[in-house]
Design a protein around this motif. Structure first.
Motif, short mmCIF file in Angstrom:
data_model
loop_
_atom_site.label_atom_id
_atom_site.label_comp_id
_atom_site.label_asym_id
_atom_site.label_seq_id
_atom_site.Cartn_x
_atom_site.Cartn_y
_atom_site.Cartn_z
N VAL A 254 -4.39 -7.13 15.18
CA VAL A 254 -4.95 -6.04 14.68
C VAL A 254 -4.03 -4.73 15.32
O VAL A 254 -4.21 -4.63 16.30
CB VAL A 254 -6.42 -6.13 15.00
N HIS A 255 -3.81 -3.89 14.21
CA HIS A 255 -2.97 -2.73 14.61
C HIS A 255 -3.55 -1.54 13.66
O HIS A 255 -3.89 -1.50 12.71
CB HIS A 255 -1.63 -3.21 14.04
N PHE A 256 -3.40 -0.57 14.65
CA PHE A 256 -3.95 0.84 14.06
C PHE A 256 -3.14 1.69 13.83
O PHE A 256 -1.98 1.74 14.63
CB PHE A 256 -4.95 1.41 15.37
N HIS A 257 -2.86 2.29 12.71
CA HIS A 257 -1.66 3.08 12.22
C HIS A 257 -2.00 4.57 12.06
O HIS A 257 -1.16 5.35 11.74
CB HIS A 257 -1.24 2.47 10.85
N GLY A 258 -3.30 5.04 12.36
CA GLY A 258 -3.65 6.29 12.05
C GLY A 258 -3.72 6.77 10.75
O GLY A 258 -3.56 6.02 9.70
N ARG A 259 -3.36 8.15 10.59
CA ARG A 259 -3.44 8.58 9.19
C ARG A 259 -1.85 8.60 8.52
O ARG A 259 -1.11 9.16 9.39
CB ARG A 259 -3.93 10.16 9.06
N ILE A 260 -1.62 8.42 7.46
CA ILE A 260 -0.29 8.38 7.22
C ILE A 260 -0.48 8.80 5.68
O ILE A 260 -1.15 8.85 5.04
CB ILE A 260 0.36 6.69 7.18
N PRO A 261 0.86 9.29 4.99
CA PRO A 261 1.05 9.90 3.80
C PRO A 261 0.46 8.74 2.66
O PRO A 261 0.69 7.54 2.94
CB PRO A 261 2.41 10.17 3.53
N SER A 262 -0.02 9.51 1.68
CA SER A 262 -0.55 8.43 0.64
C SER A 262 0.49 7.69 0.06
O SER A 262 0.23 6.53 -0.31
CB SER A 262 -1.03 9.48 -0.78
N SER A 263 1.84 7.98 -0.11
CA SER A 263 2.95 7.22 -0.59
C SER A 263 2.89 5.97 0.26
O SER A 263 3.40 4.95 -0.04
CB SER A 263 4.15 8.10 -0.67
N GLU A 264 2.82 6.20 1.65
CA GLU A 264 3.08 4.95 2.59
C GLU A 264 1.84 4.09 2.44
O GLU A 264 1.91 2.96 2.51
CB GLU A 264 3.12 5.63 3.79
N VAL A 265 0.70 4.44 2.13
CA VAL A 265 -0.65 3.70 1.88
C VAL A 265 -0.30 2.96 0.88
O VAL A 265 -0.85 1.76 0.75
CB VAL A 265 -1.84 4.65 1.74
N TRP A 266 0.02 3.66 -0.19
CA TRP A 266 0.22 2.71 -1.38
C TRP A 266 1.33 1.58 -1.42
O TRP A 266 1.14 0.61 -1.89
CB TRP A 266 0.86 3.55 -2.71
N ARG A 267 2.32 1.96 -0.50
CA ARG A 267 3.24 0.93 -0.12
C ARG A 267 2.92 -0.17 0.46
O ARG A 267 2.99 -1.50 0.58
CB ARG A 267 4.67 1.50 0.55
N ARG A 268 1.91 0.20 1.66
CA ARG A 268 1.36 -0.75 2.29
C ARG A 268 0.27 -1.70 1.38
O ARG A 268 0.23 -3.02 1.69
CB ARG A 268 0.35 -0.17 3.40
N MET A 269 -0.44 -1.06 0.52
CA MET A 269 -1.24 -1.80 -0.45
C MET A 269 -0.24 -2.80 -1.18
O MET A 269 -0.85 -3.90 -1.62
CB MET A 269 -1.91 -0.85 -1.23
N ALA A 270 0.84 -2.45 -1.62
CA ALA A 270 1.38 -3.26 -2.33
C ALA A 270 1.82 -4.43 -1.63
O ALA A 270 2.50 -5.48 -2.19
CB ALA A 270 2.68 -2.74 -2.89
#
Length: 372
Positions: A254-270
């Protein structure tokens, strides 16, 4: 039509779903030819600044400091009006997205210019009607705005049900209009077997503890999965969650990444097996809509507005707060590529119906009713 939008979050100054929603609404109106001025705080600026966006959007960014904001975070209407007299007149609608701007809303309206209030959560409901004096004061500010505005936009039927139970006298000026989504360019990649994702604020009612416990159940059964948690909360609550992870011996998973830019959120979703929304209560669930737009398989609780936004047909849903059912959902998605693909296709089809361009006629009709 000229609209003044008053918001606590817009574009870069965005902390969650409300900021994403306001940004989408403003740019949708811009494409429809509506002239807009947006006033928004900036946490990282020391002096105010005007900016131009899109085709017809003027943005006044005001430093989030004690010169402009006072008790309870309320904007100092007298200071802002004195320094920026150009905002005093000429509006067809004042569109309020946040109670921080309530003093300025009343000052500029003068009981003449109609006020549209888009409410993304009822504070008394979201915060559990807590008794701290400052919170009670904020509850009352929001409820007075409900009374004094000319039109209320709610984002789900579950929120309308709450309004009906507490303030039925306002139903005749209320409309339910869902929030939309801008379809990202990213697309979900098949074949990722054990990378699950949570995105959102770290708050106790978001069900993050339930999700960590569900991961622990899977590990005890011999099924090793990874969970990435994206978002921020208070230091004390983040510390509590990390201690829970350590106590369950999940530090490597389980890894905590904090707040990241939306573009990086979308890449993680993908790149995730599934996006998990385990909320115990939720007014809407915009992050679920963003995940579906990318095609990411969704595992979601059936809490409140989520049940409207994420139907069983396009997601794997479970009873809010039921850790064992959530754990079973994780197992079902991880080991079933055909289910993943089915959820991806159906979820994306669902999200396309919420694209801002498809919602635009309904929002334009709302503006026209406000000015009648």
């Amino acid at each position: 039509m000229k609209i003044l939008s008053l918001t606590n979050e817009f574009e870069d100054e965005s902390f969650g779903g409300a900021g994403t929603a306001v940004t989408g609404i403003v740019h949708m109106f811009d494409r429809m030819g509506v002239q807009q001025t947006v006033i928004v705080p900036r946490s990282d600026w020391n002096v105010p600044s005007w900016d131009l966006k899109g085709q017809r959007i003027k943005v006044l960014r005001i430093p989030r400091n004690s010169h402009y904001f006072g008790y309870l975070g309320m904007i100092k209407a007298d200071v802002v009006c004195q320094e920026f007299p150009e905002i005093l007149r000429g509006w067809d609608i004042i569109h309020s997205h946040a109670i921080n701007f309530t003093p300025l809303t009343y000052t500029l309206s003068q009981g003449v210019t109609p006020i549209l209030y888009s409410i993304y959560s009822f504070l008394r409901k979201e915060l559990g009607d807590r008794l701290e004096p400052e919170l009670q004061a904020q509850f009352k500010i929001q409820e007075e705005l409900l009374m004094r505005c000319q039109r209320i936009q709610l984002i789900s039927q579950s929120e309308r049900q709450y309004l009906a139970s507490r303030f039925p006298e306002y139903l005749n000026k209320t409309e339910v209009l869902p929030l939309g989504v801008t379809i990202p360019s990213q697309r979900w990649q098949e074949g990722v077997r054990n990378e699950f994702l949570y995105v959102g604020r770290l708050l106790d009612y978001k069900g993050i503890e339930d999700l960590i416990q569900a991961v622990s159940i899977r590990h005890k059964s011999g099924q090793r999965i990874h969970l990435n948690i994206v978002g921020k909360g208070t230091d004390s609550y983040e510390g509590f969650l990390k201690q829970l992870v350590r106590s369950l011996q999940l530090e490597n998973y389980v890894h905590f990444h904090g707040r990241i830019p939306s573009s990086e959120v979308w890449r993680r979703m993908a790149r995730s097996t599934a996006l998990v929304i385990p909320s115990r209560r939720e007014a809407y669930g915009l992050v679920a809509l963003e995940g579906m737009a990318i095609g990411t398989p969704i595992i979601s609780s059936n809490a409140d507005g989520l049940a409207e936004l994420v139907p069983n047909a396009c997601a794997l849903t479970f009873e809010a707060g039921n850790v064992r059912k959530l754990s079973q959902a994780l197992a079902s998605v991880q080991d079933n590529p055909s289910l993943q693909k089915s959820l991806s296709i159906k979820g994306r089809q669902n999200a396309l119906s919420f694209e801002w361009s498809r919602l635009a006629p309904r929002y334009l009709a709302l503006l026209e009713r406000v000015t009648e």
